[in-house]
Design a protein around this motif. Structure first.
Motif, mmCIF file in Angstrom:
data_model
loop_
_atom_site.group_PDB
_atom_site.id
_atom_site.type_symbol
_atom_site.label_atom_id
_atom_site.label_comp_id
_atom_site.label_asym_id
_atom_site.label_seq_id
_atom_site.Cartn_x
_atom_site.Cartn_y
_atom_site.Cartn_z
ATOM 1 N N ALA A 69 0.832 -1.209 0.000
ATOM 2 C CA ALA A 69 0.000 0.000 0.000
ATOM 3 C C ALA A 69 0.867 1.260 0.000
ATOM 4 C CB ALA A 69 -0.935 0.007 1.201
ATOM 5 N N SER A 70 1.994 1.235 0.710
ATOM 6 C CA SER A 70 2.899 2.391 0.717
ATOM 7 C C SER A 70 3.535 2.595 -0.650
ATOM 8 C CB SER A 70 3.992 2.221 1.773
ATOM 9 O OG SER A 70 3.440 2.252 3.067
ATOM 10 N N LEU A 71 3.946 1.518 -1.297
ATOM 11 C CA LEU A 71 4.528 1.635 -2.631
ATOM 12 C C LEU A 71 3.488 2.157 -3.621
ATOM 13 C CD1 LEU A 71 7.046 1.274 -4.343
ATOM 14 C CD2 LEU A 71 6.331 -1.083 -4.770
ATOM 15 N N ASP A 72 2.258 1.685 -3.514
ATOM 16 C CA ASP A 72 1.182 2.193 -4.365
ATOM 17 C C ASP A 72 0.925 3.678 -4.098
ATOM 18 O OD1 ASP A 72 0.873 -0.291 -5.537
ATOM 19 O OD2 ASP A 72 -0.869 -0.860 -4.319
ATOM 20 N N GLY A 73 1.018 4.094 -2.832
ATOM 21 C CA GLY A 73 0.843 5.506 -2.486
ATOM 22 C C GLY A 73 1.925 6.381 -3.078
ATOM 23 N N ILE A 74 3.159 5.902 -3.081
ATOM 24 C CA ILE A 74 4.265 6.657 -3.689
ATOM 25 C C ILE A 74 4.056 6.744 -5.199
ATOM 26 C CG2 ILE A 74 6.742 6.552 -4.197
ATOM 27 C CD1 ILE A 74 7.116 5.660 -1.265
ATOM 28 N N ALA A 75 3.576 5.675 -5.817
ATOM 29 C CA ALA A 75 3.273 5.710 -7.249
ATOM 30 C C ALA A 75 2.162 6.724 -7.535
ATOM 31 C CB ALA A 75 2.875 4.320 -7.743
ATOM 32 N N ALA A 76 1.183 6.829 -6.634
ATOM 33 C CA ALA A 76 0.113 7.817 -6.801
ATOM 34 C C ALA A 76 0.661 9.236 -6.685
ATOM 35 C CB ALA A 76 -0.995 7.585 -5.772
ATOM 36 N N LEU A 77 1.599 9.460 -5.760
ATOM 37 C CA LEU A 77 2.245 10.777 -5.654
ATOM 38 C C LEU A 77 2.996 11.118 -6.943
ATOM 39 C CD1 LEU A 77 3.762 10.918 -2.042
ATOM 40 C CD2 LEU A 77 1.882 12.282 -2.963
ATOM 41 N N ALA A 78 3.681 10.122 -7.507
ATOM 42 C CA ALA A 78 4.404 10.340 -8.762
ATOM 43 C C ALA A 78 3.430 10.727 -9.873
ATOM 44 C CB ALA A 78 5.186 9.084 -9.149
ATOM 45 N N SER A 79 2.299 10.054 -9.942
ATOM 46 C CA SER A 79 1.299 10.354 -10.970
ATOM 47 C C SER A 79 0.672 11.725 -10.785
ATOM 48 C CB SER A 79 0.190 9.296 -10.963
ATOM 49 O OG SER A 79 0.711 8.043 -11.326
ATOM 50 N N ALA A 80 0.599 12.193 -9.536
ATOM 51 C CA ALA A 80 0.010 13.497 -9.245
ATOM 52 C C ALA A 80 0.973 14.648 -9.541
ATOM 53 C CB ALA A 80 -0.427 13.557 -7.783
ATOM 54 N N GLY A 81 2.271 14.338 -9.705
ATOM 55 C CA GLY A 81 3.243 15.381 -10.007
ATOM 56 C C GLY A 81 3.473 16.340 -8.853
ATOM 57 N N GLN A 82 3.375 15.849 -7.651
ATOM 58 C CA GLN A 82 3.485 16.690 -6.455
ATOM 59 C C GLN A 82 4.876 16.560 -5.825
ATOM 60 O OE1 GLN A 82 1.031 18.721 -5.055
ATOM 61 N NE2 GLN A 82 2.693 19.362 -3.722
ATOM 62 N N PRO A 83 5.639 17.662 -5.684
ATOM 63 C CA PRO A 83 6.905 17.590 -4.934
ATOM 64 C C PRO A 83 6.626 17.229 -3.477
ATOM 65 C CG PRO A 83 6.771 19.636 -6.172
ATOM 66 C CD PRO A 83 5.417 18.997 -6.232
ATOM 67 N N VAL A 84 7.507 16.420 -2.894
ATOM 68 C CA VAL A 84 7.339 15.971 -1.513
ATOM 69 C C VAL A 84 8.664 16.088 -0.771
ATOM 70 C CG1 VAL A 84 5.423 14.395 -2.007
ATOM 71 C CG2 VAL A 84 7.773 13.565 -2.158
ATOM 72 N N PRO A 85 8.631 16.185 0.563
ATOM 73 C CA PRO A 85 9.876 16.221 1.326
ATOM 74 C C PRO A 85 10.500 14.834 1.424
ATOM 75 C CG PRO A 85 7.996 16.371 2.797
ATOM 76 C CD PRO A 85 7.456 16.402 1.399
ATOM 77 N N PHE A 86 11.819 14.808 1.485
ATOM 78 C CA PHE A 86 12.582 13.571 1.624
ATOM 79 C C PHE A 86 13.504 13.763 2.818
ATOM 80 C CE2 PHE A 86 16.134 10.790 -0.204
ATOM 81 C CZ PHE A 86 15.557 9.615 0.245
ATOM 82 N N VAL A 87 13.321 12.956 3.858
ATOM 83 C CA VAL A 87 14.078 13.126 5.093
ATOM 84 C C VAL A 87 14.565 11.781 5.625
ATOM 85 C CG1 VAL A 87 12.813 15.203 5.786
ATOM 86 C CG2 VAL A 87 12.019 12.996 6.569
ATOM 87 N N SER A 88 15.667 11.852 6.363
ATOM 88 C CA SER A 88 16.178 10.707 7.105
ATOM 89 C C SER A 88 15.676 10.845 8.524
ATOM 90 C CB SER A 88 17.705 10.701 7.086
ATOM 91 O OG SER A 88 18.193 9.793 8.050
ATOM 92 N N ILE A 89 15.021 9.819 9.038
ATOM 93 C CA ILE A 89 14.526 9.881 10.409
ATOM 94 C C ILE A 89 15.249 8.867 11.265
ATOM 95 C CG2 ILE A 89 12.310 10.963 9.999
ATOM 96 C CD1 ILE A 89 11.044 8.314 9.607
ATOM 97 N N GLY A 90 16.401 8.447 10.767
ATOM 98 C CA GLY A 90 17.260 7.564 11.549
ATOM 99 C C GLY A 90 18.327 8.405 12.214
ATOM 100 N N ASP A 91 19.517 7.913 12.236
ATOM 101 C CA ASP A 91 20.642 8.623 12.840
ATOM 102 C C ASP A 91 20.916 9.930 12.105
ATOM 103 O OD1 ASP A 91 22.073 8.103 15.069
ATOM 104 O OD2 ASP A 91 23.710 7.045 14.078
#
Length: 147
Positions: A69-91
Protein backbone atom coordinates in the motif's frame (compact mmCIF):
# COMPACT_ATOMS: atom_id res chain seq x y z
CA UNK A 1 5.11 -5.65 12.15
CA UNK A 2 6.75 -2.38 11.10
CA UNK A 3 9.87 -1.79 13.14
CA UNK A 4 11.84 1.46 13.34
CA UNK A 5 11.61 3.96 10.48
CA UNK A 6 14.76 5.20 8.76
CA UNK A 7 13.58 7.35 5.82
CA UNK A 8 10.43 9.22 4.87
CA UNK A 9 9.26 10.26 1.41
CA UNK A 10 6.29 12.58 1.76
CA UNK A 11 4.00 10.90 4.27
CA UNK A 12 5.41 7.40 3.64
CA UNK A 13 8.00 6.00 6.05
CA UNK A 14 10.46 3.27 5.07
CA UNK A 15 10.56 0.79 7.94
CA UNK A 16 12.79 -2.04 9.10
CA UNK A 17 10.01 -4.54 8.19
CA UNK A 18 7.10 -4.13 5.82
CA UNK A 19 7.84 -1.15 3.58
CA UNK A 20 11.62 -1.42 3.76
CA UNK A 21 14.50 -0.61 1.44
CA UNK A 22 17.85 -2.28 0.78
CA UNK A 23 19.94 0.56 -0.61
CA UNK A 24 19.94 4.23 -1.43
CA UNK A 25 22.28 5.91 -3.89
CA UNK A 26 22.89 9.56 -4.65
CA UNK A 27 24.23 11.27 -7.76
CA UNK A 28 25.23 14.90 -8.29
CA UNK A 29 26.02 16.16 -11.79
CA UNK A 30 28.25 19.23 -12.08
CA UNK A 31 28.89 20.51 -15.60
CA UNK A 32 32.04 22.20 -16.86
CA UNK A 33 32.35 23.69 -20.34
CA UNK A 34 35.63 23.34 -22.18
CA UNK A 35 36.87 26.62 -23.68
CA UNK A 36 39.61 26.30 -26.32
CA UNK A 37 42.59 28.62 -25.81
CA UNK A 38 45.29 29.41 -28.37
CA UNK A 39 48.67 28.04 -27.29
CA UNK A 40 47.46 26.60 -23.98
CA UNK A 41 45.36 23.83 -22.54
CA UNK A 42 41.61 24.33 -22.69
CA UNK A 43 40.13 26.37 -19.87
CA UNK A 44 37.16 25.12 -17.90
CA UNK A 45 34.12 27.11 -16.84
CA UNK A 46 31.53 25.77 -14.43
CA UNK A 47 28.08 25.98 -16.00
CA UNK A 48 26.07 24.58 -13.13
CA UNK A 49 24.69 21.13 -13.10
CA UNK A 50 21.68 19.03 -13.81
CA UNK A 51 21.05 18.59 -10.10
CA UNK A 52 20.98 15.88 -7.49
CA UNK A 53 19.17 12.57 -7.95
CA UNK A 54 18.49 9.77 -5.48
CA UNK A 55 17.63 6.13 -6.10
CA UNK A 56 15.95 3.91 -3.52
CA UNK A 57 15.91 0.15 -4.15
CA UNK A 58 14.21 -2.51 -2.10
CA UNK A 59 12.31 -5.75 -1.98
CA UNK A 60 8.91 -6.14 -0.37
CA UNK A 61 7.35 -9.36 0.80
CA UNK A 62 3.70 -8.23 0.84
CA UNK A 63 2.13 -11.56 1.82
CA UNK A 64 4.36 -11.79 4.89
CA UNK A 65 5.13 -8.19 5.94
CA UNK A 66 2.88 -5.87 3.87
CA UNK A 67 4.22 -2.63 2.44
CA UNK A 68 2.48 -2.76 -0.94
CA UNK A 69 0.00 0.00 0.00
CA UNK A 70 2.90 2.39 0.72
CA UNK A 71 4.53 1.64 -2.63
CA UNK A 72 1.18 2.19 -4.37
CA UNK A 73 0.84 5.51 -2.49
CA UNK A 74 4.26 6.66 -3.69
CA UNK A 75 3.27 5.71 -7.25
CA UNK A 76 0.11 7.82 -6.80
CA UNK A 77 2.25 10.78 -5.65
CA UNK A 78 4.40 10.34 -8.76
CA UNK A 79 1.30 10.35 -10.97
CA UNK A 80 0.01 13.50 -9.25
CA UNK A 81 3.24 15.38 -10.01
CA UNK A 82 3.48 16.69 -6.45
CA UNK A 83 6.90 17.59 -4.93
CA UNK A 84 7.34 15.97 -1.51
CA UNK A 85 9.88 16.22 1.33
CA UNK A 86 12.58 13.57 1.62
CA UNK A 87 14.08 13.13 5.09
CA UNK A 88 16.18 10.71 7.11
CA UNK A 89 14.53 9.88 10.41
CA UNK A 90 17.26 7.56 11.55
CA UNK A 91 20.64 8.62 12.84
CA UNK A 92 21.26 12.31 12.19
CA UNK A 93 17.72 13.29 11.13
CA UNK A 94 18.82 14.82 7.79
CA UNK A 95 16.43 16.87 5.70
CA UNK A 96 17.34 16.18 2.06
CA UNK A 97 14.80 18.75 0.86
CA UNK A 98 11.95 18.65 -1.60
CA UNK A 99 12.06 16.04 -4.37
CA UNK A 100 9.97 14.92 -7.29
CA UNK A 101 9.33 11.24 -7.94
CA UNK A 102 10.49 10.69 -11.50
CA UNK A 103 10.01 6.93 -11.76
CA UNK A 104 8.65 3.96 -9.82
CA UNK A 105 9.60 0.56 -11.20
CA UNK A 106 8.32 -2.77 -9.84
CA UNK A 107 9.43 -6.35 -10.42
CA UNK A 108 6.61 -8.58 -9.18
CA UNK A 109 7.16 -12.29 -8.65
CA UNK A 110 5.86 -15.43 -6.98
CA UNK A 111 2.19 -14.42 -7.19
CA UNK A 112 -0.33 -16.21 -4.96
CA UNK A 113 -3.70 -17.49 -6.21
CA UNK A 114 -5.44 -14.28 -5.03
CA UNK A 115 -2.94 -12.10 -6.94
CA UNK A 116 -0.83 -11.04 -3.94
CA UNK A 117 2.86 -11.08 -4.80
CA UNK A 118 5.17 -12.98 -2.46
CA UNK A 119 8.10 -10.84 -3.67
CA UNK A 120 8.02 -7.33 -5.10
CA UNK A 121 11.32 -5.68 -6.01
CA UNK A 122 11.17 -1.93 -6.62
CA UNK A 123 13.23 1.08 -7.62
CA UNK A 124 12.23 4.70 -6.97
CA UNK A 125 14.00 7.53 -8.82
CA UNK A 126 13.93 10.97 -7.16
CA UNK A 127 15.21 14.36 -8.32
CA UNK A 128 15.88 17.39 -6.15
CA UNK A 129 13.22 20.08 -6.60
CA UNK A 130 14.90 23.47 -6.11
CA UNK A 131 13.01 26.60 -5.21
CA UNK A 132 10.53 25.04 -2.83
CA UNK A 133 11.40 24.97 0.85
CA UNK A 134 10.64 22.06 3.12
CA UNK A 135 8.02 22.76 5.78
CA UNK A 136 6.13 20.38 8.06
CA UNK A 137 2.98 21.34 6.14
CA UNK A 138 4.59 20.06 2.91
CA UNK A 139 4.16 16.49 4.18
CA UNK A 140 0.42 17.07 4.47
CA UNK A 141 0.31 18.78 1.06
CA UNK A 142 1.97 15.72 -0.46
CA UNK A 143 -0.77 13.51 0.92
CA UNK A 144 -3.67 15.79 -0.08
CA UNK A 145 -4.06 14.24 -3.54
CA UNK A 146 -4.38 10.75 -2.10
CA UNK A 147 -7.62 11.28 -0.15
Amino acid sequence: MAGPSTLALGGFAFEAYGFSYEERSRRLDARWASIPLAGAADARQWTGGTGRTETIRGVLFPAEFGGLASLDGIAALASAGQPVPFVSIGDGNNVFGMVIIEEVEEDIGFVLADGTPMRNGYRIELAHFPGRDFTPASVLTGLAGLF
